[in-house]
Design an enzyme around this catalytic site. Structure first.
Site, PDB file in Angstrom:
ATOM      1  N   GLY A 206      -5.177   5.320  -6.563  1.00  0.00           N
ATOM      2  CA  GLY A 206      -4.245   4.718  -5.612  1.00  0.00           C
ATOM      3  C   GLY A 206      -2.834   5.179  -5.866  1.00  0.00           C
ATOM      4  N   ASN A 207      -1.881   4.496  -5.286  1.00  0.00           N
ATOM      5  CA  ASN A 207      -0.475   4.845  -5.523  1.00  0.00           C
ATOM      6  C   ASN A 207       0.381   3.586  -5.518  1.00  0.00           C
ATOM      7  OD1 ASN A 207       0.524   4.395  -2.711  1.00  0.00           O
ATOM      8  ND2 ASN A 207      -0.950   6.036  -2.288  1.00  0.00           N
TER       9      ASN A 207
END
Ligand code: CTP
Length: 427
Positions: A206-207
């Site tokens: 993810g980020n």
């Protein structure tokens, strides 16, 4: 804008929490004054947490500041929701025996009453007379919505949707968060949040995106009168009431939803943080540590560039559509943030590029943002700094300013051109 939000003692008080969020997300400062009775439906703690200001309904709290005088004089707008039959009667007869009623008598700006009550109470001659008095004095009293009421009964008496109240309130002050910008009649699709690329059923890549800027854009476009579709990857903030929501997880899901939505959109804003790469495979079962085999190596494959595809589709189908990209840049030894951003604007071919300088403690998850808006039409770069709501308002103003340029005529012509079918297959 400084807003005083009076909350009456009706079950619809819970809906007013969404209205409060619309105001705060659009950058307004809101002081909530709940009546004593209303706190049996929604407690003071909720209003304090959502508004970020202390909340009281007692004239004898903080007496040295003479709160009712200060709040009434300072308010650019007062909104009373739900305006119960009792509150309408009090306001019409000028009673002043608690903080809300005294503040109403001190208010110098516009006042919006949003009634909600049972149909019989709304239609009673006493209520009708009070509403007529308030209107004759220049107050604005919204008509309640029709439909199912709290019990089994139905009829006029429901609180209108928060987005409608929000729009009515802003129209009353002659402002919207984006200044004079209007996107009335436009369909705006906004992507927000960070995509998640699964490795197995419990893990993902993810980020750090919180989705705050995309959500602020949705609120600003809504306030400017647009129909707003928000395509949400992972968000850490609530979405504004009144937008159409599509939830996605991965970049590929976001791509499909966005290309579909773009077919009838006048404006597409790619504020989502899309993963450039995904694991080449996702395991159906949890990947376990094992001593008898080597540790796993993750191979990444490239995700499609959705923004570039949107531009390609728009041009191929000759849609009259504005496309706005975001660029998160850090700069490095080979170039500064602006060099990279200008190259990206050319490469992606979008109309506007909103450029952020990012770092671990810059931009992601923060409430403030500093951006430069680049225009492919050659307009000088525009620097904007402020809350994410203020940046969103600036983007909406820039969109509106393009009406004389490549601004699309209407979504209907886009629909006619859409030839909707499955989105192009991936490379
Ligand atoms: N974007 C997209 N599809 C991707 C990656 C990004 O549509 N696969 C969009 C983002 O939503 C944003 C813009 O492209 O509006 C720029 O994103 P950014 O991550 O800054 O750029 P990249 O194209 O990924 O370029 P690079 O990572 O090389 O800087």
């Amino acid at each position: 804008m400084r807003i005083v939000l009076g909350v009456g003692g009706g079950i619809a008080a819970y809906k007013v929490a969404s209205l409060l969020r619309l105001f705060t997300e659009a950058g307004h400062s809101v002081t909530v004054i709940p009546t004593e009775a209303s706190t049996r439906f929604v407690g003071v703690a909720t209003w304090e947490a959502l508004s970020g200001h202390p909340v009281t309904n007692n004239v004898f709290d903080d007496v040295q500041n003479v709160n009712h005088v200060r709040l009434g004089h300072e308010a650019d707008l007062m909104v009373v929701a739900p305006a119960t039959a009792d509150l309408l009667a009090k306001a019409a007869t000028g009673q002043a025996n608690d903080l809300l009623s005294t503040t109403l008598l001190m208010a110098r700006g516009p006042v919006l009453f949003v009634p909600a009550m049972h149909t019989e109470m709304w239609q009673h001659a006493a209520t009708r007379a009070n509403v007529a008095t308030l209107r004759a004095r220049g107050g604005t009293v919204l008509e309640p919505a029709g439909g199912r009421l709290t019990g089994k009964d139905s009829g006029p008496g429901r609180l209108p949707e928060p987005a409608e109240i929000f729009a009515a309130a802003l129209a009353l002050t002659g402002t919207n968060p984006s200044g004079a910008a209007s996107l009335a009649g436009r369909t705006v699709t906004i992507t927000a949040g960070g995509t998640r690329e699964p490795l197995d059923p419990v893990r993902f890549l993810g980020n750090r995106s919180s989705g705050k800027q995309g959500v602020a854009l949705a609120a600003a476009a809504l306030a400017a009168g647009a129909r707003v579709r928000l395509i949400c990857a992972h968000l850490e903030v609530p979405t504004p009431a009144g937008v159409e929501l599509v939830s996605v997880e991965t970049a590929l899901e976001l791509r499909a939803a966005t290309l579909d939505a773009a077919a009838d959109s006048d404006v597409v804003i790619m504020a989502a943080a899309v993963a450039d790469f995904r694991p080449d495979r996702s395991s159906d079962s949890k990947i376990k540590k094992r001593d008898d085999v080597a540790d796993p190596v993750i191979t990444l494959v490239r995700n499609p560039d959705i923004l570039a595809e949107l531009v390609h589709e728009r041009n191929a189908r000759q849609r009259r559509q504005l496309i706005i990209g975001f660029a998160a840049e850090t700069g490095d030894d080979h170039g500064n943030v602006l060099d990279y951003a200008l190259a990206k604007l050319t490469r992606k071919g979008c109309d506007l590029l909103v450029v952020n300088q990012v770092g671990v403690d810059r931009v992601f998850g923060q409430d403030r943002n500093e951006v430069v808006i680049l225009d492919r039409g050659g307009k000088a770069p525009l620097e904007v700094s402020g809350s994410k709501a203020e940046v969103a308002a600036a983007v909406v103003r820039e969109i509106d300013a393009r009406r004389t340029g490549t601004w699309p005529s209407d979504a209907a012509s886009n629909r006619a051109n859409a030839h909707r079918g499955p989105a192009r297959p991936l490379d």
